[in-house]
Design an enzyme around this catalytic site. Structure first.
Site: not given
Length: 431
Positions: A140, A90, A7, A355, A331, A348, A212
């Site tokens: 509690e 948390d 979490k 690569y 663009h 453009a 939670n």
């Protein structure tokens, strides 16, 4: 969370919740941090140490309550630090100012200080049982009487404890309660029985918002974004529709910056004064210099640097590339692994072919060069200062300064070809 991730590794504003908490603790000058994790949670420990490498990690072998969790860091408590602050990974929205306020009563003589809030709906929260400005106990919800359940001043979870008494108080905590757990909150009543002073510090409920489930995670994101937006505007930026702009925790924005609607900032973005970020742009790991303009519909990936008064237009993607002052990429363009000099114009549809399936290669474009529309620059390649690349070219060789490069097939004109073609096609159709 119904997730493969722990979490506390789920993110708010592109930082894990545990990362937020450790960073806040460091911001108030903590000299030692003890991180309590469950068994086998090396991933949580590593994340905490990315923020504070010196953090000590302790494992809570059994889940026997919050008091037991804190005692899992016994070795750290035995050092008798000046103050001990207990925070929760948390609960990522607690501010550094609140941690400073939480410590203050310790300096004024209290042994235990608890963080509370006025709850809109107190169901499920521990209640502060107060006498004047001191806490007598924290009850509690499951153990509270009907009268105590009517109390709306609730426990936010965080505590500050005087270092010289922390271990003694924690060792006295029992588990005689509805859950059979060792509650950290019991140290308040224990401290009172030993004649110590206690105190409460209150904050807004939103600050102690715990996570939670996914809905609470989304709520934490919303509250964090509201903070970041207000901070940006307080620093002199204009957000035209603040609720549509999403920041990372580390986004840096200068004065007189304008951010239009529907902009998303990933990690590592710096925007200098007087820059404009137009709508529907996504930036990550990028630096935008003073007076530059980006978007709309631009994507800047890590390593993108846009120079002063440069312009990046719509449907432009830039990765690991630097644009010089006044350069224009209007663009429909991709620039990857490129250095673009000042006052360059990129037409453009231009792409840097960086690569080849194995390695990445750079493209260098000199000052004042002009690259015509629909050009492909096959790296490694350089375009000299002031050079021109004709529209539609595929450039594979370096272009000297002030030269013109044409890398396209020669145009051929066949007079009346279209008329003959149509006639022939019609004859075939009617056969």
């Amino acid at each position: 969370m119904k997730s493969d991730r722990p979490k506390v590794l789920h993110e708010v504003a592109n930082r894990s919740m545990v990362g937020h908490v450790v960073a806040t603790v460091m911001a108030v000058g903590a000299t030692e941090v003890a991180v309590v994790v469950g068994p086998g949670r090396d991933d949580v420990a590593r994340e905490a140490r990315t923020i504070m490498p010196e953090a000590e990690v302790f494992v809570q072998r059994e889940r026997l309550g919050t008091g037991h969790a804190v005692l899992s860091a016994r070795a750290a408590l035995e050092k008798k630090p000046d103050d001990v602050i207990v925070v929760y990974a948390d609960t990522p929205l607690v501010s550094a100012e609140t941690l400073v306020a939480l410590r203050r009563p310790l300096a004024e003589g209290a042994a235990v200080v608890a963080l509370g809030f006025e709850a809109r709906d107190p169901t499920g929260y521990g209640r502060f049982i107060m006498a004047g400005d001191q806490i007598l106990d924290i009850r509690e919800h499951k153990d509270a009487s009907e009268a105590e359940r009517a109390i709306t001043l609730c426990n936010g979870g965080l505590m500050a404890i005087r270092g010289d008494v922390a271990l003694d108080l924690l060792d006295r905590v029992g588990n005689q309660n509805a859950k059979g757990e060792y509650y950290l909150t019991d140290i308040v009543a224990i401290a009172r029985l030993q004649g110590h002073r206690t105190a409460a510090v209150t904050v807004a409920e939103e600050e102690v918002h715990g996570v939670n489930d996914r809905a609470q995670l989304a709520a934490a994101e919303r509250m964090m974004q509201e903070r970041l937006r207000h901070a940006a505007m307080a620093g002199g930026a204009t957000l035209i529709a603040p609720e549509t702009v999403f920041f990372s925790h580390d986004t840096k924005i200068g004065r007189d910056v304008v951010i239009e609607p529907n902009v998303v900032f990933g990690l590592g973005v710096v925007i200098e004064d007087h820059a404009v970020i137009h709508s529907f742009s996504h930036l990550e790991g990028a630096r935008i210099a003073a007076g530059a303009a980006v978007g709309p519909f631009a994507r800047l990936r890590p390593g993108a640097v846009v120079g002063p008064k440069a312009k990046v237009g719509n449907f432009v993607e830039i990765k690991n590339s630097q644009l010089g002052a006044g350069a224009k990429v209007g663009h429909l363009t991709y620039l990857g692994d490129a250095t673009v000099g000042p006052e360059v114009n990129i037409g453009a549809g231009t792409i840097t072919c960086n690569y080849d399936g194995f390695g990445k290669y750079r493209t260098e474009i000199g000052e004042g060069a002009f690259v015509g529309s629909n050009s492909s620059l096959v790296a490694p390649v350089s375009i000299g200062k002031g050079a021109y690349v004709g529209s539609g070219s595929v450039v594979t060789d370096d272009v000297p300064q002030d030269a013109l490069a044409l890398g396209r097939g020669r145009q051929v004109i066949k007079e009346q070809w279209a008329t003959a073609f149509r006639q022939k096609s019609l004859e075939k159709k009617h056969k």
